[in-house]
Design a protein around this motif. Structure first.
Motif, PDB file in Angstrom:
ATOM      1  N   THR A   7      28.889  17.748  16.373  1.00  0.00           N
ATOM      2  CA  THR A   7      29.402  16.518  17.013  1.00  0.00           C
ATOM      3  C   THR A   7      28.249  15.612  17.441  1.00  0.00           C
ATOM      4  N   THR A  10      26.484  14.054  14.424  1.00  0.00           N
ATOM      5  CA  THR A  10      27.304  12.991  13.815  1.00  0.00           C
ATOM      6  C   THR A  10      27.159  11.692  14.599  1.00  0.00           C
ATOM      7  N   LEU A  11      27.290  11.806  15.927  1.00  0.00           N
ATOM      8  CA  LEU A  11      27.171  10.620  16.777  1.00  0.00           C
ATOM      9  C   LEU A  11      25.771  10.009  16.680  1.00  0.00           C
ATOM     10  N   ILE A  14      25.411   8.133  13.343  1.00  0.00           N
ATOM     11  CA  ILE A  14      26.100   6.825  13.374  1.00  0.00           C
ATOM     12  C   ILE A  14      25.243   5.816  14.146  1.00  0.00           C
ATOM     13  N   ALA A  18      23.410   2.414  12.669  1.00  0.00           N
ATOM     14  CA  ALA A  18      23.692   1.118  13.308  1.00  0.00           C
ATOM     15  C   ALA A  18      22.396   0.449  13.769  1.00  0.00           C
ATOM     16  N   ALA A  21      20.458  -0.924  10.770  1.00  0.00           N
ATOM     17  CA  ALA A  21      21.074  -2.159  10.264  1.00  0.00           C
ATOM     18  C   ALA A  21      20.737  -3.339  11.177  1.00  0.00           C
ATOM     19  N   LEU A  22      20.789  -3.104  12.494  1.00  0.00           N
ATOM     20  CA  LEU A  22      20.469  -4.182  13.447  1.00  0.00           C
ATOM     21  C   LEU A  22      19.005  -4.601  13.349  1.00  0.00           C
TER      22      LEU A  22
END
Lengths: 185, 209
Positions: A7, A10-11, A14, A18, A21-22
């Protein structure tokens, strides 16, 4: 235990994707934003200078509200200052530029970056909003900081944004006192 | 099949309009609708974030563990909102300035998280994309309608994009000289919202028979 680790990973993945990309988008937009912000400062300085010649910027580090100032001259004689000021409005801190004569009376002012409410406090960005502060700041005509100090038609133009008006007035007043205390030095 | 796809898009426009029927995203709806151009900018921003967050939530629905799905959705939504913010700041600075605090607040817009939780994490990528388009358009049409009424009556103007010799402002004779100021204030926004909600309720009931 294994479930918790999966868990968490995974977080984290992500969030990492993100953030990457930013960072990429930021590398494209940052130069354009910096260019725009610099142009806004140049345009604002020209507007508030009201025809005076603008000299080099001098940074101020020992004042809460005044961040920098630009001496303004006419025929090589010091006539006043343009101050880069920071105030606290309804939506948080805002920056504005205001020009003053040596006695602290306001020539003109403009609101820059702010988080005021669209349709209400945002009205302070308009040039005509600052008309009520022009030629105030001397001993006889104090800078208005309350709606009650304005004429009825001027008070109407503020509408429901009395906190923004008071914050702008107090910030301009701080600048006026700063310039008057400098006494042309 | 095709009818089903059309229904996914069209429900957001009227039957499940996010503003007038579901009553979601009311903070920006009331806050930015003082000018048509603000509503347009906010609408485009919400459509962009809604489309991409729905696509990514649908794409990752089998990978994201259920216990951290909400934080994961928030990270995805916040990333796309930040992208919109940076792009608008760089290429549409006047709209960025006008939208102010409401632009970063798209992150907590109930429509975005609501559609991720209620639709995108249970449906296919294509259906999630169509749902986002329908809901986004429904939101945009609603706030443009509110902004149009508020700006025309409250300021006597219609503010659009400046192009060439056109400064972007259409002045309405009479209303420009004698505007009904309450429409630009929060009270006017709430009043108008109430009347439009009443109209939509009446129209929906009438349609259902």
């Amino acid at each position: 235990m294994k479930k918790m680790i999966i868990t968490g990973i995974t977080l984290a993945l992500i969030a990492a994707v993100a953030a990457t990309a930013l960072a990429l988008i930021n590398s494209v937009t940052a130069p354009k934003i910096a260019e725009y912000e610099a142009q806004v400062v140049i345009n604002t300085l020209t507007e508030v200078a009201s025809g005076y010649e603008i000299k080099d910027k001098i940074e101020v580090s020992d004042d809460i509200s005044v961040k920098a100032y630009y001496p303004i001259h006419k025929e090589e004689v010091l006539e006043g200052y343009i101050l880069s000021l920071v105030g606290n409005g309804y939506g948080g801190t805002f920056s504005l530029m205001a020009s003053y004569l040596l006695d602290g009376s306001v020539i003109d002012a403009r609101m820059l970056n702010n988080s005021e409410t669209p349709g209400l406090g945002k009205k302070a960005e308009k040039a005509e909003y600052m008309d009520k502060f022009k030629e105030t700041g001397s001993k006889d005509t104090p800078v208005p900081t309350k709606k009650g100090q304005l004429e009825a038609d001027e008070a109407d133009s503020i509408g429901g944004s009395t906190i923004t008006f008071s914050a702008v007035g107090k910030t301009i007043e701080t600048g006026s006192v700063y310039v008057a205390q400098k006494g042309g030095k | 099949m095709a009818e089903n796809k059309i229904a996914i898009v069209s429900k957001g426009l009227f039957k499940e309009n996010p503003v007038f029927i579901l009553m979601l995203g009311l903070c920006p709806t009331l806050g930015v609708t003082t000018q048509v151009i603000n509503a347009l900018g906010m609408g485009v921003g919400v459509i962009f974030v809604l489309v991409f967050s729905n696509i990514f939530v649908s794409l990752l629905k089998n990978i994201i563990p259920p216990s951290v799905r909400i934080p994961s959705y928030i990270v995805i939504i916040a990333a796309f909102v930040t992208i919109v913010e940076m792009v608008m700041h760089a290429y549409a600075p006047s709209i960025y300035q006008s939208l102010g605090i409401f632009l970063p607040l798209i992150v907590v817009n109930c429509i975005i998280l609501g559609r991720a939780e209620a639709f995108a994490n249970k449906n296919t990528i294509v259906d999630s994309f169509l749902d986002a388009i329908g809901m986004g358009l429904g939101f945009t049409v609603a706030i443009i309608l509110i902004a149009l009424i508020r700006e025309v009556f409250g300021s006597g103007t219609i503010t659009l994009f400046a192009m060439g010799g056109f400064d972007g402002v259409i002045k309405i004779p009479l209303l420009y000289t004698y505007p009904v100021r309450i429409f630009t204030l929060a009270a006017g926004a709430l009043l108008l919202m109430g009347y439009l909600k009443g109209f939509f309720e009446w129209f929906s009931k009438r349609k259902r028979g």
